[in-house]
Motif scaffolding. Structure first.
Motif, PDB file in Angstrom:
ATOM      1  N   MET A   1       0.819  -1.198   0.000  1.00 25.36           N
ATOM      2  CA  MET A   1       0.000   0.000   0.000  1.00 25.36           C
ATOM      3  C   MET A   1       0.863   1.263   0.000  1.00 25.36           C
ATOM      4  O   MET A   1       0.475   2.265  -0.546  1.00 25.36           O
ATOM      5  CB  MET A   1      -0.933  -0.017   1.192  1.00 25.36           C
ATOM      6  CG  MET A   1      -1.927   1.099   1.191  1.00 25.36           C
ATOM      7  SD  MET A   1      -3.159   0.865   2.458  1.00 25.36           S
ATOM      8  CE  MET A   1      -4.108   2.310   2.230  1.00 25.36           C
ATOM      9  N   PHE A  46      -5.320   2.369  -3.790  1.00 25.35           N
ATOM     10  CA  PHE A  46      -4.726   2.796  -2.535  1.00 25.35           C
ATOM     11  C   PHE A  46      -4.251   4.239  -2.448  1.00 25.35           C
ATOM     12  O   PHE A  46      -4.261   4.816  -1.367  1.00 25.35           O
ATOM     13  CB  PHE A  46      -3.549   1.880  -2.192  1.00 25.35           C
ATOM     14  CG  PHE A  46      -3.918   0.420  -2.148  1.00 25.35           C
ATOM     15  CD1 PHE A  46      -4.972  -0.025  -1.371  1.00 25.35           C
ATOM     16  CD2 PHE A  46      -3.226  -0.500  -2.896  1.00 25.35           C
ATOM     17  CE1 PHE A  46      -5.316  -1.364  -1.325  1.00 25.35           C
ATOM     18  CE2 PHE A  46      -3.556  -1.850  -2.861  1.00 25.35           C
ATOM     19  CZ  PHE A  46      -4.611  -2.282  -2.074  1.00 25.35           C
ATOM     20  N   CYS A  62      -9.833   2.668  -1.821  1.00 26.17           N
ATOM     21  CA  CYS A  62      -9.618   2.188  -0.451  1.00 26.17           C
ATOM     22  C   CYS A  62      -8.885   3.302   0.282  1.00 26.17           C
ATOM     23  O   CYS A  62      -7.675   3.450   0.136  1.00 26.17           O
ATOM     24  CB  CYS A  62      -8.800   0.894  -0.473  1.00 26.17           C
ATOM     25  SG  CYS A  62      -8.506   0.187   1.141  1.00 26.17           S
ATOM     26  N   THR A  65      -5.897   2.998   5.848  1.00 24.79           N
ATOM     27  CA  THR A  65      -5.007   1.881   6.151  1.00 24.79           C
ATOM     28  C   THR A  65      -5.785   0.782   6.870  1.00 24.79           C
ATOM     29  O   THR A  65      -5.532  -0.403   6.660  1.00 24.79           O
ATOM     30  CB  THR A  65      -3.829   2.366   7.017  1.00 24.79           C
ATOM     31  OG1 THR A  65      -3.172   3.421   6.320  1.00 24.79           O
ATOM     32  CG2 THR A  65      -2.839   1.262   7.297  1.00 24.79           C
ATOM     33  N   TYR A  68      -7.556  -1.392   4.399  1.00 25.86           N
ATOM     34  CA  TYR A  68      -6.577  -2.268   3.741  1.00 25.86           C
ATOM     35  C   TYR A  68      -6.211  -3.432   4.656  1.00 25.86           C
ATOM     36  O   TYR A  68      -6.228  -4.590   4.245  1.00 25.86           O
ATOM     37  CB  TYR A  68      -5.331  -1.485   3.351  1.00 25.86           C
ATOM     38  CG  TYR A  68      -4.192  -2.376   2.921  1.00 25.86           C
ATOM     39  CD1 TYR A  68      -4.199  -2.980   1.669  1.00 25.86           C
ATOM     40  CD2 TYR A  68      -3.125  -2.632   3.773  1.00 25.86           C
ATOM     41  CE1 TYR A  68      -3.163  -3.811   1.270  1.00 25.86           C
ATOM     42  CE2 TYR A  68      -2.085  -3.458   3.382  1.00 25.86           C
ATOM     43  CZ  TYR A  68      -2.113  -4.043   2.133  1.00 25.86           C
ATOM     44  OH  TYR A  68      -1.096  -4.867   1.751  1.00 25.86           O
ATOM     45  N   LYS A  69      -5.884  -3.126   5.895  1.00 21.73           N
ATOM     46  CA  LYS A  69      -5.486  -4.173   6.844  1.00 21.73           C
ATOM     47  C   LYS A  69      -6.609  -5.169   7.084  1.00 21.73           C
ATOM     48  O   LYS A  69      -6.371  -6.377   7.166  1.00 21.73           O
ATOM     49  CB  LYS A  69      -5.042  -3.552   8.165  1.00 21.73           C
ATOM     50  CG  LYS A  69      -3.698  -2.858   8.070  1.00 21.73           C
ATOM     51  CD  LYS A  69      -3.307  -2.226   9.386  1.00 21.73           C
ATOM     52  CE  LYS A  69      -1.975  -1.507   9.263  1.00 21.73           C
ATOM     53  NZ  LYS A  69      -1.611  -0.825  10.515  1.00 21.73           N
ATOM     54  N   LYS A  70      -7.824  -4.679   7.173  1.00 24.67           N
ATOM     55  CA  LYS A  70      -8.982  -5.550   7.396  1.00 24.67           C
ATOM     56  C   LYS A  70      -9.177  -6.521   6.230  1.00 24.67           C
ATOM     57  O   LYS A  70      -9.611  -7.653   6.406  1.00 24.67           O
ATOM     58  CB  LYS A  70     -10.235  -4.697   7.588  1.00 24.67           C
ATOM     59  CG  LYS A  70     -11.487  -5.486   7.844  1.00 24.67           C
ATOM     60  CD  LYS A  70     -12.676  -4.565   8.045  1.00 24.67           C
ATOM     61  CE  LYS A  70     -13.943  -5.370   8.207  1.00 24.67           C
ATOM     62  NZ  LYS A  70     -15.122  -4.499   8.309  1.00 24.67           N
ATOM     63  N   ASN A  71      -8.851  -6.080   5.022  1.00 22.78           N
ATOM     64  CA  ASN A  71      -9.056  -6.881   3.813  1.00 22.78           C
ATOM     65  C   ASN A  71      -7.751  -7.333   3.171  1.00 22.78           C
ATOM     66  O   ASN A  71      -7.714  -7.678   1.994  1.00 22.78           O
ATOM     67  CB  ASN A  71      -9.877  -6.072   2.805  1.00 22.78           C
ATOM     68  CG  ASN A  71     -11.240  -5.745   3.336  1.00 22.78           C
ATOM     69  OD1 ASN A  71     -12.088  -6.610   3.481  1.00 22.78           O
ATOM     70  ND2 ASN A  71     -11.458  -4.474   3.683  1.00 22.78           N
ATOM     71  N   LYS A  72      -6.670  -7.348   3.934  1.00 23.78           N
ATOM     72  CA  LYS A  72      -5.350  -7.670   3.409  1.00 23.78           C
ATOM     73  C   LYS A  72      -5.306  -9.034   2.723  1.00 23.78           C
ATOM     74  O   LYS A  72      -4.727  -9.164   1.648  1.00 23.78           O
ATOM     75  CB  LYS A  72      -4.305  -7.605   4.512  1.00 23.78           C
ATOM     76  CG  LYS A  72      -2.885  -7.786   3.989  1.00 23.78           C
ATOM     77  CD  LYS A  72      -1.873  -7.620   5.096  1.00 23.78           C
ATOM     78  CE  LYS A  72      -0.444  -7.749   4.653  1.00 23.78           C
ATOM     79  NZ  LYS A  72      -0.121  -8.609   3.574  1.00 23.78           N
ATOM     80  N   ASP A  73      -5.933 -10.039   3.296  1.00 21.97           N
ATOM     81  CA  ASP A  73      -5.937 -11.364   2.667  1.00 21.97           C
ATOM     82  C   ASP A  73      -6.571 -11.307   1.282  1.00 21.97           C
ATOM     83  O   ASP A  73      -6.082 -11.913   0.332  1.00 21.97           O
ATOM     84  CB  ASP A  73      -6.673 -12.386   3.534  1.00 21.97           C
ATOM     85  CG  ASP A  73      -5.895 -12.746   4.789  1.00 21.97           C
ATOM     86  OD1 ASP A  73      -4.663 -12.539   4.818  1.00 21.97           O
ATOM     87  OD2 ASP A  73      -6.532 -13.225   5.744  1.00 21.97           O
ATOM     88  N   PHE A  75      -6.802  -8.619  -0.733  1.00 21.01           N
ATOM     89  CA  PHE A  75      -5.922  -7.892  -1.643  1.00 21.01           C
ATOM     90  C   PHE A  75      -4.717  -8.736  -2.046  1.00 21.01           C
ATOM     91  O   PHE A  75      -4.301  -8.717  -3.211  1.00 21.01           O
ATOM     92  CB  PHE A  75      -5.469  -6.563  -1.036  1.00 21.01           C
ATOM     93  CG  PHE A  75      -6.555  -5.531  -0.971  1.00 21.01           C
ATOM     94  CD1 PHE A  75      -7.229  -5.139  -2.114  1.00 21.01           C
ATOM     95  CD2 PHE A  75      -6.901  -4.943   0.231  1.00 21.01           C
ATOM     96  CE1 PHE A  75      -8.227  -4.181  -2.068  1.00 21.01           C
ATOM     97  CE2 PHE A  75      -7.903  -3.986   0.298  1.00 21.01           C
ATOM     98  CZ  PHE A  75      -8.570  -3.602  -0.855  1.00 21.01           C
ATOM     99  N   ASP A  76      -4.149  -9.492  -1.103  1.00 15.65           N
ATOM    100  CA  ASP A  76      -3.024 -10.371  -1.431  1.00 15.65           C
ATOM    101  C   ASP A  76      -3.418 -11.386  -2.502  1.00 15.65           C
ATOM    102  O   ASP A  76      -2.700 -11.583  -3.479  1.00 15.65           O
ATOM    103  CB  ASP A  76      -2.510 -11.095  -0.185  1.00 15.65           C
ATOM    104  CG  ASP A  76      -1.759 -10.173   0.757  1.00 15.65           C
ATOM    105  OD1 ASP A  76      -1.403  -9.045   0.362  1.00 15.65           O
ATOM    106  OD2 ASP A  76      -1.530 -10.607   1.912  1.00 15.65           O
TER     107      ASP A  76
END
Length: 92
Positions: A1, A46, A62, A65, A68-73, A75-76
Motif C-alpha cells: 500500500m 490505494f 480504499c 489503512t 486495507y489491513k482488514k481486507n489484506k488477505d 488484496f493479497d
C-alpha cells in the motif's frame, strides 16, 4: 500500500476511461509490464491518481489503512492470482 507508483494520465475517453502511462521495473520485459499493470490497479485502489491538464485527479477507492489491513488477505489474493488483470489493458 505504501509502494510508490509511477502513473500519469495521458488521455480520457468519452466513456470516462483513463489512459495512463505506468512505469514498471523488473527482471524481464514481461515482468515489468505485469508490474506496471499491477501498479496501475494498486494506485487506483490505494493512493489515487494525480490529475493534470488532461484529467482531474482520481481519488483512491480504499481510503484508509484500516480498510486495507482488514481486507489484506483479499488484496493479497487479488494481486497474486492475477485477478487484477481484468481491470487493465496493455495497449502498447
Amino acid at each position: 500500500m505504501e509502494h510508490p507508483y509511477e502513473i500519469e494520465v495521458v488521455r480520457v475517453d468519452k466513456q470516462g476511461y483513463k489512459f495512463c502511462k505506468v512505469w514498471g521495473i523488473a527482471g524481464s520485459v514481461d515482468k515489468a509490464i505485469t508490474r506496471a499493470l499491477q501498479d496501475a490497479v494498486a494506485a487506483s485502489l490505494f493512493t489515487g491518481i494525480s490529475g493534470n491538464e488532461c484529467a482531474a485527479s482520481t481519488p483512491a477507492i480504499c481510503t484508509s489503512t484500516e480498510a486495507y489491513k482488514k481486507n489484506k488477505d483479499y488484496f493479497d489474493r487479488f494481486f497474486k492470482s492475477g485477478e487484477f488483470l481484468q481491470y487493465v489493458r496493455n495497449v502498447t
